[in-house]
Design an enzyme around this catalytic site. Structure first.
Site, mmCIF file in Angstrom:
data_model
loop_
_atom_site.group_PDB
_atom_site.id
_atom_site.type_symbol
_atom_site.label_atom_id
_atom_site.label_comp_id
_atom_site.label_asym_id
_atom_site.label_seq_id
_atom_site.Cartn_x
_atom_site.Cartn_y
_atom_site.Cartn_z
ATOM 1 N N ARG A 58 0.836 -1.213 0.000
ATOM 2 C CA ARG A 58 0.000 0.000 0.000
ATOM 3 C C ARG A 58 0.871 1.263 0.000
ATOM 4 O O ARG A 58 0.492 2.300 -0.523
ATOM 5 C CB ARG A 58 -0.969 -0.004 1.187
ATOM 6 C CG ARG A 58 -1.814 1.274 1.263
ATOM 7 C CD ARG A 58 -3.093 1.125 2.090
ATOM 8 N NE ARG A 58 -2.885 0.458 3.350
ATOM 9 C CZ ARG A 58 -2.298 1.007 4.428
ATOM 10 N NH1 ARG A 58 -1.879 2.251 4.393
ATOM 11 N NH2 ARG A 58 -2.152 0.320 5.532
ATOM 12 N N TYR A 111 -15.621 15.422 -16.057
ATOM 13 C CA TYR A 111 -16.061 14.010 -15.978
ATOM 14 C C TYR A 111 -17.129 13.858 -14.876
ATOM 15 O O TYR A 111 -16.913 14.307 -13.739
ATOM 16 C CB TYR A 111 -14.835 13.151 -15.676
ATOM 17 C CG TYR A 111 -15.106 11.667 -15.632
ATOM 18 C CD1 TYR A 111 -15.437 10.960 -16.778
ATOM 19 C CD2 TYR A 111 -15.015 10.972 -14.435
ATOM 20 C CE1 TYR A 111 -15.676 9.599 -16.735
ATOM 21 C CE2 TYR A 111 -15.254 9.603 -14.385
ATOM 22 C CZ TYR A 111 -15.586 8.927 -15.533
ATOM 23 O OH TYR A 111 -15.830 7.584 -15.483
ATOM 24 N N ASP A 183 -6.973 17.206 -15.395
ATOM 25 C CA ASP A 183 -7.267 15.833 -15.814
ATOM 26 C C ASP A 183 -6.860 15.733 -17.287
ATOM 27 O O ASP A 183 -7.500 16.318 -18.158
ATOM 28 C CB ASP A 183 -8.771 15.557 -15.626
ATOM 29 C CG ASP A 183 -9.162 14.132 -16.007
ATOM 30 O OD1 ASP A 183 -8.459 13.513 -16.831
ATOM 31 O OD2 ASP A 183 -10.198 13.650 -15.505
HETATM 32 C C1 LIG Z 1 -12.659 7.544 -17.083
HETATM 33 C C2 LIG Z 1 -12.321 8.914 -16.635
HETATM 34 C C3 LIG Z 1 -12.073 9.209 -15.285
HETATM 35 C C4 LIG Z 1 -12.226 8.181 -14.191
HETATM 36 O O1 LIG Z 1 -11.319 7.144 -14.301
HETATM 37 P P1 LIG Z 1 -11.583 5.623 -13.809
HETATM 38 O O2 LIG Z 1 -10.308 4.969 -14.171
HETATM 39 O O3 LIG Z 1 -12.770 5.114 -14.532
HETATM 40 O O4 LIG Z 1 -11.815 5.694 -12.336
HETATM 41 C C5 LIG Z 1 -11.694 10.494 -14.965
HETATM 42 N N1 LIG Z 1 -11.596 11.452 -15.905
HETATM 43 C C6 LIG Z 1 -11.837 11.206 -17.209
HETATM 44 C C7 LIG Z 1 -11.705 12.301 -18.201
HETATM 45 C C8 LIG Z 1 -12.210 9.935 -17.612
HETATM 46 O O5 LIG Z 1 -12.471 9.711 -18.911
#
Ligand SMILES: *Cc1c(COP(=O)(O)O)cnc(C)c1O
Length: 395
Positions: A58, A111, A183
């Site tokens: 972890r 998202y 992101d």
């Molecule tokens: C899929 C996605 C997430 C979340 O990711 P997971 O791996 O499904 O938890 C966050 N931001 C964007 C832009 C995504 O496409």
């Protein structure tokens, strides 16, 4: 080993940092929960940080470290933190940077779950948030309050494909002492490196382009500096959103072909977008590689390429969308994106069906909107598939 001078497509293969004592050419899966201390002093040194020996998975694991280091190198950051999923990365950022009474500014097309977890969980701990159309920097500026601690962005946003000016937002945030997290899932480090524009944290759902094979759910954070790295690492380790070694191994393998996969899919995406733009059943299209995209110039400035995601609108609305979904044969009808296989999704009847027409319109999601993630199949086959399915729509 990676050197500073290696290019992207060499770093994806030779970057990272695990060295296997038995000389395995590929980083092996250290499928262990715990690590043996040589003696009491060694154990003490590992815990105090004097030794960088491993303690417990972890906290850290060699397979996972290799993946963290290669993504950090690719993003040009200080270091990486692998997480169980993209959402574990999102919640780690929120929990690490926001305290009771703090405020976050985010994009209204962020998202869905990134907003959902803020509204349903973090709001209960007294954290405030404002969602604006961040493609206009003035909206971000107007939303900043004295207690704003984080600007959380996604560009291009999903599924509206709106592009936010990273350099301008980061400058604005710095002037107010606010941290910026981007992101970068839609682009991957191959197409966009937000830290270069002044972002503090880059976040990935590696489930998408970085792993690229639709067989792993995983996330990653990369920070610009050590202090922020330690702050996020501590929260992740204590909250338990860590990655698993087997997951890390698969994702590390996916990383190696990221550049060539994206080159190939992007080349097809541009051809498909140009074809769709002229199709009589298509009302509109948003793709950063088309001059018709409202932020075409900005996209060219901050992205190395327009990417592999296309949003387009069908003339026949909801019914036309359903007909298209029910008639594609090569494209897989599924959520997610960024894999080697072409995926198609109709938000009004699928991901955003629960929202209802009014809220969908507010979020910029019209009933005819289709989200298309271009894979690496033969481009002619993808176009042929779309063509025969579009032909089934009356009118
Ligand atoms: C899929 C996605 C997430 C979340 O990711 P997971 O791996 O499904 O938890 C966050 N931001 C964007 C832009 C995504 O496409």
């Amino acid at each position: 080993m990676a050197t500073e001078k290696m290019g992207f497509n060499s770093t994806v293969i030779h970057g990272g940092g695990a060295s296997d004592p038995l000389g395995s050419a590929v980083t092996p899966i250290y499928q262990t929960s715990t690590f043996i201390f040589e003696n009491a002093d060694h154990g003490a040194a590992c815990f105090s940080g004097e030794s960088d020996g491993y303690i417990y998975t972890r906290i850290g694991n060699p397979t996972i470290r290799d993946l963290e280091k290669v993504i950090a190198q690719l993003e040009g950051g200080y270091d990486g933190i692998a997480t169980a999923s993209g959402m574990a990365a999102v919640t780690t950022v929120y929990a690490a940077l926001l305290s009771q009474g703090d405020h976050m500014v985010s994009h209204n097309a962020v998202y869905g779950p990134s907003r959902g977890v803020m509204d349903s969980v973090f709001s209960r701990f007294g954290i405030q948030s404002t969602y604006v159309d961040a493609t206009d920097i003035n909206h971000v500026k107007d939303a900043i309050r004295p207690n704003t601690k984080l600007i959380y962005l996604e560009t291009p946003a999903n599924p509206t494909m709106g592009i936010t000016d990273l350099e301008a937002v980061c400058k604005l945030a710095k002037a107010h002492g606010i941290k910026v997290c981007v992101d970068n899932t839609f682009c991957s480090p191959y197409l966009q490196r937000p830290l270069e524009y002044g972002a503090d944290i880059v976040l990935h759902s590696m489930t998408k382009f970085i792993n690229g094979h639709a067989d792993v759910v995983a996330g990653m954070l990369v920070t610009s500096d050590k202090e922020l790295y330690q702050q996020l690492r501590t929260v992740l380790v204590n909250m338990g959103g860590n990655m698993d070694p087997h997951q890390a191994y698969l994702a590390r393998r996916g990383v190696k072909t990221m550049g060539i996969r994206i080159d190939r899919a992007q080349e097809s995406a541009l051809r498909i977008a140009e074809w769709l733009e002229k199709h009589p059943k298509v009302e509109w299209i948003l793709y950063p590689g088309l001059p018709s995209h409202p932020q075409y110039e900005l996209g060219k400035k901050q992205m190395k390429g327009p990417g592999c995601m296309i949003s387009f609108g069908l003339k026949g609305g909801l019914d036309a969308g359903k007909i298209l979904m029910n008639n594609v044969k090569l494209a897989i009808l599924a959520v997610s994106l960024g894999g080697i296989e072409t995926l198609i999704q109709h938000p009004a009847s699928m991901t955003h069906s629960k929202l209802g027409p009014a809220k969908r319109a507010e979020a910029g999601i019209s009933d005819g909107l289709v989200r298309f993630s271009v894979g690496i199949e033969e481009c002619e086959d993808i176009i042929h598939d779309l063509s025969q399915a579009l032909d089934k729509i009356p009118g």
